[in-house]
Every structure is written in structure tokens, then in C-alpha cells.
Design a protein around this motif. Structure first.
Motif, PDB file in Angstrom:
ATOM      1  N   UNK A 167       0.777  -1.092   0.114  1.00 42.28           N
ATOM      2  CA  UNK A 167      -0.162   0.008  -0.239  1.00 42.28           C
ATOM      3  C   UNK A 167       0.775   1.034  -0.104  1.00 42.28           C
ATOM      4  N   UNK A 168       0.789   2.036  -1.134  1.00 44.43           N
ATOM      5  CA  UNK A 168       1.563   3.174  -1.243  1.00 44.43           C
ATOM      6  C   UNK A 168       3.044   3.048  -1.022  1.00 44.43           C
ATOM      7  N   UNK A 169       3.640   1.914  -1.492  1.00 47.56           N
ATOM      8  CA  UNK A 169       4.948   1.536  -1.362  1.00 47.56           C
ATOM      9  C   UNK A 169       5.637   0.699  -2.478  1.00 47.56           C
ATOM     10  N   UNK A 170       5.201   1.156  -3.767  1.00 46.41           N
ATOM     11  CA  UNK A 170       5.984   0.699  -4.653  1.00 46.41           C
ATOM     12  C   UNK A 170       7.280   1.641  -5.078  1.00 46.41           C
ATOM     13  N   UNK A 377      -0.956  -4.360  -5.527  1.00 47.45           N
ATOM     14  CA  UNK A 377      -0.355  -3.142  -5.081  1.00 47.45           C
ATOM     15  C   UNK A 377      -1.505  -1.970  -5.007  1.00 47.45           C
ATOM     16  N   UNK A 378      -1.792  -1.299  -3.921  1.00 45.27           N
ATOM     17  CA  UNK A 378      -2.563   0.029  -3.883  1.00 45.27           C
ATOM     18  C   UNK A 378      -1.506   1.137  -4.390  1.00 45.27           C
ATOM     19  N   UNK A 379      -1.985   1.787  -5.516  1.00 41.65           N
ATOM     20  CA  UNK A 379      -1.133   2.945  -5.866  1.00 41.65           C
ATOM     21  C   UNK A 379      -2.019   4.283  -5.686  1.00 41.65           C
ATOM     22  N   UNK A 405      -5.075   1.418  -8.723  1.00 40.57           N
ATOM     23  CA  UNK A 405      -5.010   2.806  -8.739  1.00 40.57           C
ATOM     24  C   UNK A 405      -6.406   3.548  -8.220  1.00 40.57           C
ATOM     25  N   UNK A 406      -5.944   4.424  -7.371  1.00 42.98           N
ATOM     26  CA  UNK A 406      -6.998   5.202  -6.648  1.00 42.98           C
ATOM     27  C   UNK A 406      -6.859   6.441  -6.428  1.00 42.98           C
ATOM     28  N   UNK A 422      -7.269  -3.558   2.487  1.00 42.69           N
ATOM     29  CA  UNK A 422      -7.007  -4.928   2.570  1.00 42.69           C
ATOM     30  C   UNK A 422      -7.805  -5.725   1.892  1.00 42.69           C
ATOM     31  N   UNK A 423      -9.259  -5.640   2.065  1.00 44.17           N
ATOM     32  CA  UNK A 423     -10.139  -6.601   1.098  1.00 44.17           C
ATOM     33  C   UNK A 423      -9.910  -6.533  -0.100  1.00 44.17           C
ATOM     34  N   UNK A 424      -9.799  -5.471  -0.720  1.00 42.42           N
ATOM     35  CA  UNK A 424      -9.442  -5.426  -2.060  1.00 42.42           C
ATOM     36  C   UNK A 424      -8.057  -5.979  -2.663  1.00 42.42           C
ATOM     37  N   UNK A 425      -7.047  -5.856  -1.872  1.00 43.41           N
ATOM     38  CA  UNK A 425      -5.685  -6.332  -2.374  1.00 43.41           C
ATOM     39  C   UNK A 425      -5.685  -7.896  -2.108  1.00 43.41           C
TER      40      UNK A 425
END
Length: 433
Positions: A167-170, A377-379, A405-406, A422-425
């Protein structure tokens, strides 16, 4: 020795592990790691898969949750969670102005701190994993810098991973710190512009505070010298979902009338002191830029040097030109080691780290391209701290990685929208969406 106890809805178990300072020298010096195991009360005796949380930072201990706060409640539906205090943080062997002199002089301290990056943290995880899982792989959830650690994990020990959630960490796989900050300052400027558009009255308030600081340069109760540059760094708040509002409320209570004229209020100074002091997380200042270092090129105070390329952030120029004062964000500067009493004794150590030229590579592009571990990954489209373009380029370089991406969340999305994030990932790693 492990100790178990309860909070509402959860059973907690404290663990302590001994690991090598340098994993390439297992017979050498050792340090202690602390980790807190969390299980839902009704599932505490069940054989559950493990999820390890890698905190953002660097330099912060794992969240101290009460019960099932934030994303933890969703995780506990199917996992046994390990909240790891990364080396040097929380209850793990500390690294700060009080303890680092035990190492010797600045050079020896810098050599010690060179072992506090993502590569060592991942090897710590691999050292303790067999002791907890019996050798089974586990899932990692990496927030911000924790995501950097997760990408290193995929590069070096993917066999230890059942799945990776980021999450926010790539991170960029090959960008120098200079590239990171050249991308960061324009993002920060956009965040400041958005804040002033929402709260136009803060333009004049920020200027008034800055002008007051130029004239008086107050010293806060903990010995922190509140310079204009330090005041500008309060822009770090703008990277969070509620940050703009928090900054606004802080600015509006800045001044109070006294017999000697306007002065900064005690309430303002107290809150600013808590926001700016590195006493609780000195590693953030010491190894932040080192998180990007790979190879022989030093970081050399990257954020400070690159800032000079963006004169609009120069407070003196803004005040002279009657323009808006721009806040800054997540960056570390040499003057921090003069203003902050928690960092002053470590100035020479920081200089040694900034000049270091023997950093190991952190990522293996070939191995990442061949990745077979499920990764999601959430970007965050408007992320102030981690460049979305760098993140998406890395996402394309990791085999099988799925991105979400959101712009619904800022950098702290896993905190404010934890169950949904977390559910989405998890769903993405399982091909359920």
C-alpha cells in the motif's frame, strides 16, 4: 520467553528474537527484535496462516493497535498477524542519540546504521519465519517503506512469501534519491496549492508565522529551534487524508496577544513540537535517504540539493516577493541536525551516511520479472510521498503484480480505509476481482 494477554476481541503474544546485526556474519554481533502476535479471541487456538505487517518509515515501530482497529480486524478474520518492530525501532534494540555512542565515533555509528535498511529487515523476517510458521511461507502487508521491504523480499527470498500486499509503497527499482526528489517537489507544490485553494486564509497566516520566525526564531520547550525551514516542513501533514484540515486548525491558533505584543501561542508551540521532533523516530532522519541508495553514488543530502532547483520553496524569496509560502513534505535536510536536539549529537553520523559509496543493490529486476508470488499493490494517484509514476513503472516490471490505482485515499489509505483496502488487495491476489 513469550507473554500472552488480552484486549477486546484479541489475544496478544509478545515475542523476542535474537538475530545477527550483519546476516553475512552470523557469528558476529547480535541484536534483538520485538514482534507482537495478534489473533482474534475466537480463533486464538486455530492453526491460521500468518500475515506480517511491515510498517512505513523507516524508523517507526509497528502500530500499537487497541483491539481490532484500522485494517487489523479484517486481517484477523483469516490470519494470525505479526506486528514487527523493525530493527532499531519500538521495543527492538534501539538506535538513537542515547545508544549509538556505544558503537564508537560517527564512522562506527554509520557502519552500524548501514545494516538498518530493507535488505537487513527482510533477512530478519526470514530468520524468524521458521520459528513461527515451521517453515511455511507467510503473507506480508507493506505500507510505504514497508512496501519497499516487500519488493526487496520478492527480489531475494520469494520462497518465503505466500503473497505480498503493498500500500503506497512501490519504489523505483533504479532511481537515485535525486530522481525521487525531483519528482517529489512538484507533487508537494500541488498539495500546497490545493490546501491554499481550500483554505485561502492560510496564505496570510503562514506568511505571518514565517515573518515572526525570521524575527524571533523561538526555541521550543524541548530545545527545538523553530526556524522558517522547520515550519515549512509541517507540510508533511498534507500527505494524509486529514492532513490539510489538521494544518489549517494548527495555523489558525498560532498567535495570542500578550503585553509584549503578538506571540506564538503555547498550544501552537506544543503541537508543532510534537509534529517536528524526531526524538521518537531518529532512524527516519538518519537512514531515510539511504533507503534509495544503491551502488557507489552517495545520496549527499539529496533533498537539500534538489530543493535548490525549485526556488519557489525558498522562504526568503517568498516573503520578499509577497508570494505564498510553500510548505515542504517528506524530506530530510542537514539543518534538521541543528534544529532538533534529538538529532544534534548525530550530525556527523548523518554526514558519514550521506557520503557513503558502498551501498548494496536493493532490487533484482530479473528475478522480479520472473516473479510467481501473488502480489497486489494500491497505488494512490495523488500520493505526496511516493511518486505514482515510479510506482506504476515498477508495477509493470514485477511479474503478475496487479495494481489498484485510486485517488480515493491519500498515503495513509491503509489506516483510514483499512478494511476496504486490505479486502481489495487480498481479492486481487486471489483473482476474485
Amino acid at each position: 520467553m513469550t507473554v500472552s494477554y488480552r484486549q477486546p476481541g484479541v489475544v496478544l503474544t509478545d515475542h523476542r528474537f535474537t538475530v545477527p546485526l550483519d546476516h553475512d556474519d552470523p557469528a558476529g554481533e547480535s541484536i534483538e527484535l520485538f514482534a507482537r502476535e495478534v489473533a482474534a479471541s475466537e480463533k486464538a487456538r486455530q492453526d491460521l496462516p500468518w500475515l506480517v505487517y511491515l510498517q512505513g518509515g523507516p524508523g517507526f515501530g509497528a502500530n500499537r493497535f487497541v483491539g481490532k482497529q484500522a485494517w487489523l480486524g479484517r486481517a484477523l478474520k483469516e490470519f494470525r498477524v505479526l506486528l514487527l518492530d523493525q530493527r532499531g525501532t519500538g521495543h527492538s534494540t534501539p538506535a538513537n542519540r542515547q545508544t549509538l555512542p556505544l558503537r564508537g565515533g560517527p564512522g562506527a555509528q554509520a557502519d552500524y546504521l548501514a545494516h538498518f535498511r530493507a535488505d537487513s529487515i527482510v533477512r530478519d523476517c526470514e530468520a524468524i519465519r521458521p520459528r513461527l510458521t515451521g517453515g511455511a511461507p507467510w503473507t506480508v502487508l507493506g505500507q510505504s517503506f514497508g512496501g519497499f521491504c516487500a519488493v526487496h523480499y520478492l527480489s531475494t527470498a520469494p520462497e518465503g512469501l505466500r503473497a505480498a500486499l503493498i500500500t503506497g509503497g512501490l519504489p523505483s527499482l533504479d532511481a537515485h534519491a535525486d530522481d525521487v526528489y525531483r519528482a517529489a517537489y512538484p507533487r508537494i507544490e500541488r498539495k500546497v496549492a490545493a490546501h491554499y485553494a481550500r483554505y485561502p486564509q492560510d496564505i496570510e497566516r503562514a506568511r505571518q508565522i514565517a515573518e515572526h520566525l525570521v524575527r524571533h526564531e523561538p526555541v521550543l520547550s524541548n530545545g527545538y529551534r523553530l526556524t522558517v525551514e522547520a515550519f515549512q516542513s509541517l507540510g508533511i501533514l498534507l500527505g494524509g487524508g486529514e492532513g490539510s484540515h489538521r494544518l489549517h486548525y494548527l495555523l489558525e491558533e498560532a498567535f495570542v496577544r500578550t503585553p509584549q505584543g503578538p506571540a506564538l501561542s503555547d498550544a501552537f508551540q506544543e503541537e508543532v513540537q510534537g509534529l517536528l521532533s524526531y526524538a521518537g523516530h531518529p532512524l527516519y532522519a538518519l537512514v531515510h535517504e539511504a533507503c534509495y541508495a544503491q551502488g557507489e553514488r552517495p545520496t549527499a543530502w539529496s533533498a537539500e540539493r534538489v530543493r535548490a532547483e525549485f526556488p519557489q520553496f525558498d522562504a526568503a524569496k517568498a516573503l520578499a516577493d509577497d508570494g505564498p509560502l510553500l510548505f515542504t513534505g517528506e524530506s530530510v535536510h542537514p539543518w534538521l541536525f541543528d534544529t532538533d536536539p534529538a538529532l544534534r549529537p548525530l550530525r556527523e553520523t548523518a554526514e558519514e551516511l550521506a557520503a557513503r559509496t558502498d551501498w548494496r543493490p536493493l532490487y533484482d529486476p530479473a528475478r522480479l520479472a520472473a516473479n510467481e508470488v501473488p502480489v497486489a499493490a494500491a497505488v494512490y494517484h495523488d500520493d505526496m510521498y511516493v511518486d505514482p509514476e515510479h510506482s506504476l513503472r515498477t508495477a509493470r516490471a514485477i511479474g503478475g503484480l496487479r495494481t489498484w490505482v485510486t485517488n480515493e485515499f491519500e498515503h495513509d489509505g491503509v489506516r483510514v480505509g483499512g478494511p476496504r483496502v486490505l479486502d481489495r488487495l487480498l481479492a486481487l491476489t486471489r483473482d476474485e476481482v
